[in-house]
Write a protein that holds these residues in place. Structure first.
Motif, mmCIF file in Angstrom:
data_model
loop_
_atom_site.group_PDB
_atom_site.id
_atom_site.type_symbol
_atom_site.label_atom_id
_atom_site.label_comp_id
_atom_site.label_asym_id
_atom_site.label_seq_id
_atom_site.Cartn_x
_atom_site.Cartn_y
_atom_site.Cartn_z
ATOM 1 N N GLU A 158 -21.435 -30.480 9.793
ATOM 2 C CA GLU A 158 -22.646 -29.685 10.062
ATOM 3 C C GLU A 158 -22.697 -29.222 11.513
ATOM 4 O O GLU A 158 -22.979 -28.049 11.803
ATOM 5 C CB GLU A 158 -23.877 -30.533 9.742
ATOM 6 C CG GLU A 158 -25.215 -29.924 10.152
ATOM 7 C CD GLU A 158 -26.345 -30.940 10.045
ATOM 8 O OE1 GLU A 158 -27.406 -30.693 10.647
ATOM 9 O OE2 GLU A 158 -26.194 -31.982 9.367
ATOM 10 N N VAL A 159 -22.413 -30.128 12.431
ATOM 11 C CA VAL A 159 -22.470 -29.797 13.864
ATOM 12 C C VAL A 159 -21.396 -28.772 14.216
ATOM 13 O O VAL A 159 -21.663 -27.796 14.940
ATOM 14 C CB VAL A 159 -22.309 -31.069 14.712
ATOM 15 C CG1 VAL A 159 -22.074 -30.715 16.184
ATOM 16 C CG2 VAL A 159 -23.544 -31.956 14.578
ATOM 17 N N THR B 161 -11.985 -25.293 18.514
ATOM 18 C CA THR B 161 -12.564 -25.469 19.856
ATOM 19 C C THR B 161 -13.566 -26.611 19.873
ATOM 20 O O THR B 161 -13.736 -27.279 20.900
ATOM 21 C CB THR B 161 -13.261 -24.174 20.303
ATOM 22 O OG1 THR B 161 -12.327 -23.098 20.263
ATOM 23 C CG2 THR B 161 -13.817 -24.305 21.718
ATOM 24 N N PHE B 162 -14.213 -26.861 18.749
ATOM 25 C CA PHE B 162 -15.293 -27.850 18.690
ATOM 26 C C PHE B 162 -14.898 -29.107 17.913
ATOM 27 O O PHE B 162 -15.746 -29.909 17.561
ATOM 28 C CB PHE B 162 -16.530 -27.215 18.039
ATOM 29 C CG PHE B 162 -16.955 -25.935 18.690
ATOM 30 C CD1 PHE B 162 -17.630 -25.950 19.904
ATOM 31 C CD2 PHE B 162 -16.663 -24.710 18.107
ATOM 32 C CE1 PHE B 162 -18.020 -24.770 20.519
ATOM 33 C CE2 PHE B 162 -17.049 -23.520 18.718
ATOM 34 C CZ PHE B 162 -17.729 -23.552 19.924
ATOM 35 N N ASN B 163 -13.611 -29.276 17.667
ATOM 36 C CA ASN B 163 -13.160 -30.394 16.847
ATOM 37 C C ASN B 163 -13.481 -31.746 17.471
ATOM 38 O O ASN B 163 -13.426 -31.930 18.696
ATOM 39 C CB ASN B 163 -11.648 -30.309 16.604
ATOM 40 C CG ASN B 163 -11.320 -29.439 15.409
ATOM 41 O OD1 ASN B 163 -12.218 -28.963 14.712
ATOM 42 N ND2 ASN B 163 -10.048 -29.226 15.158
ATOM 43 N N VAL C 70 -19.834 -23.185 15.720
ATOM 44 C CA VAL C 70 -18.991 -22.010 15.455
ATOM 45 C C VAL C 70 -19.856 -20.788 15.175
ATOM 46 O O VAL C 70 -19.603 -19.685 15.687
ATOM 47 C CB VAL C 70 -18.052 -22.291 14.259
ATOM 48 C CG1 VAL C 70 -17.372 -21.002 13.800
ATOM 49 C CG2 VAL C 70 -17.005 -23.325 14.640
ATOM 50 N N LYS C 71 -20.909 -20.980 14.385
ATOM 51 C CA LYS C 71 -21.801 -19.867 14.035
ATOM 52 C C LYS C 71 -22.539 -19.342 15.259
ATOM 53 O O LYS C 71 -22.689 -18.119 15.429
ATOM 54 C CB LYS C 71 -22.804 -20.320 12.978
ATOM 55 C CG LYS C 71 -23.751 -19.230 12.514
ATOM 56 C CD LYS C 71 -24.684 -19.742 11.427
ATOM 57 C CE LYS C 71 -25.638 -18.638 10.962
ATOM 58 N NZ LYS C 71 -26.557 -19.127 9.889
ATOM 59 N N GLU C 72 -22.997 -20.235 16.123
ATOM 60 C CA GLU C 72 -23.791 -19.821 17.278
ATOM 61 C C GLU C 72 -22.951 -19.186 18.389
ATOM 62 O O GLU C 72 -23.448 -18.357 19.138
ATOM 63 C CB GLU C 72 -24.552 -21.022 17.832
ATOM 64 C CG GLU C 72 -25.669 -21.516 16.918
ATOM 65 C CD GLU C 72 -26.376 -22.728 17.471
ATOM 66 O OE1 GLU C 72 -25.870 -23.307 18.460
ATOM 67 O OE2 GLU C 72 -27.441 -23.104 16.921
ATOM 68 N N THR C 73 -21.699 -19.599 18.504
ATOM 69 C CA THR C 73 -20.871 -19.106 19.611
ATOM 70 C C THR C 73 -19.824 -18.097 19.179
ATOM 71 O O THR C 73 -19.283 -17.370 20.013
ATOM 72 C CB THR C 73 -20.159 -20.275 20.304
ATOM 73 O OG1 THR C 73 -19.222 -20.867 19.392
ATOM 74 C CG2 THR C 73 -21.164 -21.324 20.775
ATOM 75 N N GLY C 74 -19.517 -18.073 17.884
ATOM 76 C CA GLY C 74 -18.462 -17.192 17.415
ATOM 77 C C GLY C 74 -17.078 -17.702 17.753
ATOM 78 O O GLY C 74 -16.095 -16.975 17.602
#
Length: 250
Positions: free
Chosen positions: A96-97, A111-113, A102-106
């Motif tokens: 979820e996080v 990158t967020f793993n 990904v949705k908010e930053t594109g």
């Protein structure tokens, strides 16, 4: 970078993690990567985090916020009936996080793993460990994989593979993990003390021991020096290679 280990023994669970985080050689700080929720006698849940710091901290914060009012929150790890369900909830939260970021930053998901080691005990269930991937799916510890590592794993793995014994005491397990961490620290500047330790006792379903090894901890220094000396003695005791008369140069 970071290094975390969760170890499953016959007598319980042992967790260890470093606290180094860096965003460049001139931006190094200490961040706790071990989080625990417990209701002694009912459940104890430990999470070790590695990867993108913003991601893992957001996951821990969400889990913590949702656990404070389990009657009003669904799902919550404090009301889950088993460790399998706890791992499912935490995996869903991690996914979820990452999707939200990904949705908010594109940006790209990679990158967020983040990865999580989750362990503990709920009710009458056995104490166990799970390794949760960024996608939210997970694997459970068993006879063939009695421990999980995350972060910078390769330097500290050989000693775990060679010396681990499920019947070892908690004290021996702590010694083993400190050797693993010393090997990692010496090979990678991204891992460093303080080192956090937590031992989970299945009898009380609670944290039995908790300690932070500071950079100049006397016992850790003794382990580091002793292990280095022992390796040198072992190397010296091995037979030297002998060039035979039939050998030829390439």
């Amino acid at each position: 970078m970071t290094y975390c280990v969760g170890l499953k023994l016959d007598r319980g669970l042992v967790f260890m993690s470093d606290t180094r985080t860096n965003a460049g050689v001139d931006d190094i700080s200490t961040v706790k990567k071990m989080t625990c929720w417990e209701v002694p006698g009912d459940r104890v849940i430990v999470v070790l985090s590695a990867g993108n710091l913003a991601t893992t901290q957001a996951v821990v914060s969400l889990i913590d916020e949702r656990s404070k009012a389990p009657a009003d929150r669904t799902p919550t790890i404090m009301a889950a009936p088993s460790m399998f369900q706890v791992a499912t909830i935490i995996g869903d939260t991690l996914r979820e996080v990452i999707r939200k970021q990904v949705k908010e930053t594109g940006g790209k998901p990679s990158t967020f793993n983040g990865t999580l080691i989750v362990g503990g005990q709920v009710g009458d269930g056995d104490p166990t460990l799970f390794y949760i991937y960024p996608e939210g799916n997970f694997i459970e510890a068993g006879l063939d994989n009695p421990f999980f590592q995350s972060g910078e794993t390769k330097y500290g793995r050989p000693i775990l593979v060679r010396a681990y014994d499920s019947a070892m005491s908690f004290e021996q397990a702590v010694k083993l993990l400190l050797v693993s961490f010393d090997s990692t620290i010496r090979a990678n500047a991204g891992v460093d003390p303080p080192i956090d330790l937590m031992v989970v006792d299945p009898q009380s379903k609670s944290v039995m021991h908790q300690k932070r090894f500071q950079p100049h901890d006397p016992y850790f220094a003794q382990i580091s020096t002793g292990w280095g000396d022992a390796l040198k003695r072992a190397f010296t005791s091995l037979p030297d290679f002998s060039f035979g008369t039939d050998d030829c140069e390439a």
